[in-house]
Scaffold this active site. Structure first.
Site, mmCIF file in Angstrom:
data_model
loop_
_atom_site.group_PDB
_atom_site.id
_atom_site.type_symbol
_atom_site.label_atom_id
_atom_site.label_comp_id
_atom_site.label_asym_id
_atom_site.label_seq_id
_atom_site.Cartn_x
_atom_site.Cartn_y
_atom_site.Cartn_z
ATOM 1 N N TYR A 234 0.997 -1.237 -0.118
ATOM 2 C CA TYR A 234 0.034 0.102 0.137
ATOM 3 C C TYR A 234 0.959 1.204 0.051
ATOM 4 C CZ TYR A 234 -4.481 -2.283 1.032
ATOM 5 O OH TYR A 234 -5.423 -2.717 1.064
ATOM 6 N N ASP A 262 -6.523 -0.786 -6.087
ATOM 7 C CA ASP A 262 -8.076 -0.801 -6.165
ATOM 8 C C ASP A 262 -8.356 -0.222 -4.812
ATOM 9 O OD1 ASP A 262 -8.395 -4.475 -5.598
ATOM 10 O OD2 ASP A 262 -7.604 -2.686 -4.363
ATOM 11 N N HIS A 353 -10.370 -7.194 -4.942
ATOM 12 C CA HIS A 353 -10.059 -7.020 -3.579
ATOM 13 C C HIS A 353 -10.838 -8.041 -2.699
ATOM 14 C CE1 HIS A 353 -7.661 -4.109 -0.915
ATOM 15 N NE2 HIS A 353 -7.952 -4.744 -0.089
HETATM 16 C C1 LIG Z 1 -10.142 -11.363 3.107
HETATM 17 C C2 LIG Z 1 -9.197 -10.385 2.922
HETATM 18 C C3 LIG Z 1 -8.603 -9.902 1.743
HETATM 19 C C4 LIG Z 1 -7.874 -8.758 1.661
HETATM 20 C C5 LIG Z 1 -7.576 -8.200 2.948
HETATM 21 C C6 LIG Z 1 -8.043 -8.799 4.176
HETATM 22 C C7 LIG Z 1 -8.702 -9.582 4.256
HETATM 23 C C8 LIG Z 1 -9.325 -10.170 5.618
HETATM 24 N N1 LIG Z 1 -6.660 -6.783 2.843
HETATM 25 S S1 LIG Z 1 -7.350 -5.562 3.580
HETATM 26 O O1 LIG Z 1 -7.519 -5.519 4.986
HETATM 27 O O2 LIG Z 1 -6.702 -4.358 2.996
HETATM 28 O O3 LIG Z 1 -8.783 -5.728 2.905
HETATM 29 C C9 LIG Z 1 -5.942 -6.813 1.806
HETATM 30 C C10 LIG Z 1 -4.696 -5.996 1.872
HETATM 31 O O4 LIG Z 1 -4.268 -5.481 3.130
HETATM 32 N N2 LIG Z 1 -3.981 -5.693 0.893
HETATM 33 C C11 LIG Z 1 -4.213 -6.102 -0.411
HETATM 34 O O5 LIG Z 1 -3.934 -5.934 -1.692
HETATM 35 N N3 LIG Z 1 -5.594 -6.787 -0.463
HETATM 36 C C12 LIG Z 1 -6.220 -7.382 0.750
HETATM 37 N N4 LIG Z 1 -7.403 -8.265 0.412
HETATM 38 C C13 LIG Z 1 -7.662 -8.805 -0.617
HETATM 39 C C14 LIG Z 1 -6.948 -10.021 -1.163
HETATM 40 O O6 LIG Z 1 -5.591 -9.914 -1.433
HETATM 41 C C15 LIG Z 1 -7.621 -10.683 -2.298
HETATM 42 O O7 LIG Z 1 -7.693 -10.092 -3.333
HETATM 43 C C16 LIG Z 1 -8.869 -11.412 -1.927
HETATM 44 O O8 LIG Z 1 -8.732 -11.964 -0.592
HETATM 45 C C17 LIG Z 1 -9.154 -12.563 -2.980
HETATM 46 O O9 LIG Z 1 -10.407 -13.071 -2.568
HETATM 47 P P1 LIG Z 1 -10.718 -14.259 -1.789
HETATM 48 O O10 LIG Z 1 -10.621 -14.045 -0.224
HETATM 49 O O11 LIG Z 1 -12.307 -14.768 -1.922
HETATM 50 O O12 LIG Z 1 -9.785 -15.497 -2.003
#
Ligand SMILES: Cc1cc2c(cc1C)[n+](S(=O)(=O)[O-])c1c(=O)[nH]c(=O)nc-1n2C[C@H](O)[C@H](O)[C@H](O)COP(=O)(O)O
Length: 493
Positions: A234, A262, A353
């Site tokens: 990020y 995104d 995401h």
């Molecule tokens: C489930 C989950 C996903 C997050 C995630 C945290 C969780 C609990 N976090 S978030 O706190 O910002 O939303 C990140 C993150 O730190 N950075 C990122 O690039 N994607 C983040 N993602 C998105 C992740 O990298 C994938 O794009 C997404 O999880 C794929 O979908 P599935 O979980 O259905 O496999």
């Protein structure tokens, strides 16, 4: 040595002491600076905040942010009174019959069913939530249900090989463990569970910027020196901090930089907000009228550093900072994918995401079709120097193979691995990976494709992708849920 009762007297905005790992800290002056707002700290003013502190803060956070004289020294452990954690008790009650043995988990959906019974409500809300009405989150998996295989017959499929390489690094499967934040919400070892399992099973783990564990802990958890990891970035409004992070990752031998594009602001995950909102709404924060924007929930609070001004103009700066291959994570149109290819980047992750950002974004698999067509039309595909990844809703090897047939190099999986280790630690993740490998072997044999090179576009029928039918996945895990609910006397919802 301080006594707990002495600390307990400093429980207000005027004098706020907390205990973390047996040490008392005076955080009074730090309250207005805390990214998550003063309220969440005031909730633990005069108390032991260790359990709440650990999942969100990498080790060393307090030492890095507080002047030395604010560490007041050790508190006599015999005097520390533990918080009466109603929610933990309820969760423990739910799982008092214990969770099913790991070998009863037969597919990735089963881990979600089990994790729901063991995760603290705040952790379940954070991991499972999607943005707004969660339409995109559901669509991510549903879209795979609209793609059909065209298996070929009478091919020698005695030996199946699903190994591949991502950005030039070997991987035992066209699957990587994608970046998901706050790993310790689900398990005290947090992201290290993923590191160990990925190392054991030959997968690549993407280390998140917002990990609970420190970067060093995650790198040190590698099972051997040759274990490959990527880094999800990020970009911070303070570019110096970002440059330092990137250089540290490169020096640690990280082999790919995945820049998340995104999330100029984290999405409105209402399950998370509701949980957090209740959590903070009932605490002193309301009466203190903190100026924290709680309307975005915890996610917003931990991510206020993300730079919303990041643009294509910054890519030359990013390229100047590192020699690591740069991939844009969160691309959702062919136009942006073509632009990334023309700029000489190493690839894109077609992703929304996990449905946690803009609701009604299309699923990654849906976007893959148009991206491959657009790149082909410009002679930019296939191109080993520009790889296409997809993530979101991938739960079966059949989903993986559909993406590979349509032109993806590999897919990222998030929640299932979170759920697997929340319930079973790193063994759970190893088991989940092995389940996928078993499915890969069977699916490729039945498809008539002995290697991934043989998994070609003609093997899938994607005509139904553009129409949106309401595909409700079979109620996976219901068998395990029934067993579980009888075991622990839960109502069979
Ligand atoms: C489930 C989950 C996903 C997050 C995630 C945290 C969780 C609990 N976090 S978030 O706190 O910002 O939303 C990140 C993150 O730190 N950075 C990122 O690039 N994607 C983040 N993602 C998105 C992740 O990298 C994938 O794009 C997404 O999880 C794929 O979908 P599935 O979980 O259905 O496999």
């Amino acid at each position: 040595m301080l006594k707990f009762d002495e600390v307990a007297q400093h429980n207000s905005r005027d004098s706020c002491w907390v205990i973390v790992h047996g040490q008392a800290y005076d955080v009074t002056e730090f309250l207005p600076e805390h990214p998550g707002g003063a309220g969440i700290i005031l909730k633990y003013a005069g108390k032991d905040a260790t359990e709440e502190y650990d999942p969100i803060h990498p080790p060393g956070t307090l030492e890095e942010n507080l002047p030395k004289d604010k560490c007041l020294g050790p508190v006599d452990p015999a005097t520390i009174k533990k918080e009466d954690k109603k929610e933990e008790k309820a969760t423990a009650k739910k799982a008092e019959g214990g969770i099913p043995p790991l070998d009863q988990c037969l597919n990735l959906f089963d881990f979600e069913v089990v994790a729901k019974t063991v995760l603290k409500p705040t952790a379940w809300a954070y991991y499972s939530s999607g943005a707004d009405d969660e339409v995109t989150m559901r669509e991510n998996n549903s879209a795979f249900g609209r793609i059909w295989f065209r298996p070929r017959i009478l091919r020698d499929v005695a030996n199946i090989d699903y190994s591949t390489s991502l950005l030039g690094n070997k991987s035992s499967m066209p699957v990587y463990i994608t970046a998901t934040a706050l790993g310790k919400l689900g398990h005290p070892d947090g992201e290290k569970n993923l590191t160990v399992a990925a190392g054991k099973e030959g997968l690549i783990q993407m280390i998140p910027t917002l990990a609970s564990c420190s970067f060093d802990e995650i790198v040190d958890a590698r099972v051997n020196d040759s274990q490959v990891q990527f880094f999800q970035l990020y970009v911070n409004s303070n570019r110096k901090i970002t440059e330092k992070l990137i250089r540290k990752a490169e020096d640690a031998g990280v082999k790919g930089l995945f820049v998340t594009v995104d999330a100029p602001q984290l999405g409105r995950r209402e399950k998370d907000m509701r949980m957090k909102f209740d959590d903070t709404g009932s605490n002193v924060q309301n009466s203190n009228k903190d100026n924290v924007d709680r309307s975005q929930g915890a996610a917003r609070a931990i991510s206020s550093f993300i730079d919303p001004s990041l643009s294509w103009d910054d890519l030359n700066w990013l390229k100047s900072v590192t020699r690591m291959p740069i991939v844009l994570k969160g691309v959702q149109t062919w136009e942006d994918a073509v632009r990334a290819a023309e700029l000489g980047l190493a690839g894109v992750v077609l992703s929304n995401h996990g449905g946690r950002q803009l609701d009604f974004s299309r699923s990654g698999i849906e976007v893959l079709g148009e991206v491959v067509e657009a790149l082909k039309a410009r002679n930019l595909f296939p191109n080993p120097m520009f790889q296409i990844f997809v993530d979101g809703g991938i739960r079966r090897a059949s989903d993986v193979l559909k993406a590979v047939a349509m032109g993806a190099t590999a897919v990222g999986i998030g929640r299932p691995f979170l759920y697997a280790y929340s319930a079973y630690g790193s063994d759970g993740v190893v088991h989940a990976i092995r389940l996928l490998k078993a499915e890969m072997e069977m699916n490729m044999r039945l498809l008539g494709a002995p290697t991934l090179k043989d998994v070609v576009p003609e093997m899938v029928d994607t005509r139904a992708l553009s129409t949106h039918v309401n595909f409700t996945p079979p109620s996976h895990g219901s068998q395990i849920y029934e067993k579980l609910s009888t075991a622990v006397g839960m109502p069979n919802e």
